[in-house]
Design an enzyme around this catalytic site. Structure first.
Site, short mmCIF file in Angstrom:
data_model
loop_
_atom_site.label_atom_id
_atom_site.label_comp_id
_atom_site.label_asym_id
_atom_site.label_seq_id
_atom_site.Cartn_x
_atom_site.Cartn_y
_atom_site.Cartn_z
N ASP A 292 0.85 -1.18 0.00
CA ASP A 292 0.00 0.00 0.00
C ASP A 292 0.89 1.23 0.00
OD1 ASP A 292 0.92 -0.12 2.62
OD2 ASP A 292 -1.05 -0.16 3.54
N TYR B 155 2.98 4.72 0.84
CA TYR B 155 3.63 5.27 2.02
C TYR B 155 2.61 6.07 2.82
CZ TYR B 155 8.07 4.29 -0.43
OH TYR B 155 9.11 3.69 -1.07
N HIS C 175 10.17 -8.62 0.95
CA HIS C 175 9.95 -7.18 0.78
C HIS C 175 11.27 -6.43 1.03
CE1 HIS C 175 8.22 -3.16 1.53
NE2 HIS C 175 7.16 -3.60 0.87
#
Length: 227
Positions: free
Chosen positions: A66, A68, A192
């Site tokens: 999603d 920042y 990630h």
């Protein structure tokens, strides 16, 4: 959702936008803003990834979780920030991997629009977030819309690279039959780039050189990753 769908994406998204869930998403976002919640990115920037990268131009999809959630950071492209905003830690790690992979000096600025204009769709799973609240807009309706975007790209004949960083992005592949079953595309999966997980396999994954090697072999040119 308060932003207009770019014309090139309208045929792709028309079916999913004509659902109660998508209509509720727009109303929910307006209600949150009317209640004084600060939502990022601001109106007018939420579909920036789709504006810069029409579906026929997509060669690479870089999928994030999603936007920042800090002030001034999100501007509608996954992992990217405006040129006058310091790169956040995840983006710094992306630049470190780019340096290791391609020998490119990490840039001082983190605006990735040049990637988007070359056919890299910088898409988040959820396209808005409340200030200071990571993951706060998950499950509100964005996922069906971004699923439709990814599924449309995966269903094409053109070979495409899908770069899936982290469990949220990798879950996207599991939900989309066209992506899960297609053998004409390249799926690059790794942890990630967040400082919490980058050392578990993101560093050393070489996504940029692998993407370009695949695109070149497929006759689709390459992405100039320099910024």
């Amino acid at each position: 959702m308060t932003d207009s769908i770019p014309d090139a994406w309208a045929p792709v998204l028309a079916p999913v936008l004509d659902t109660p869930q998508s209509r509720q998403l727009g109303g929910w976002l307006r209600a949150e803003e009317d209640a004084g919640k600060v939502i990022f990115p601001p109106r007018g920037s939420r579909l920036r990834a789709l504006e810069l990268t029409p579906p026929d131009d997509v060669r690479v999809v870089i999928l994030g979780q999603d936007p920042y959630h800090g002030p001034g950071q999100a501007h509608g492209l996954s992992f990217s920030v405006p040129a006058d905003v310091p790169p956040p830690p995840s983006l710094k790690n992306i630049f470190k991997e780019m340096e290791s992979d391609l020998g490119l000096t990490p840039p001082a600025a983190g605006n990735l629009e040049s990637w988007a204009r070359q056919g890299a769709l910088l898409l988040n799973n959820t396209l808005t977030v409340e200030q200071g609240q990571a993951g706060s807009h998950a499950g509100k309706g964005w996922e069906a819309i971004t699923d439709a975007c990814v599924a449309a790209i995966a269903a094409r004949a053109e070979p495409t690279v899908f770069i899936l960083w982290g469990s949220h992005a990798q879950g996207k592949a599991a939900r989309i039959p066209e992506l899960r079953e297609a053998d004409r595309h390249l799926l690059l999966k790794s942890p990630h780039p967040s400082p919490l997980s980058a050392y578990r396999g993101f560093f050393g994954s070489r996504p940029f050189s692998q993407a370009n090697a695949f695109l070149e072999k497929s006759g689709r040119g390459t992405i100039d990753w320099r910024l």
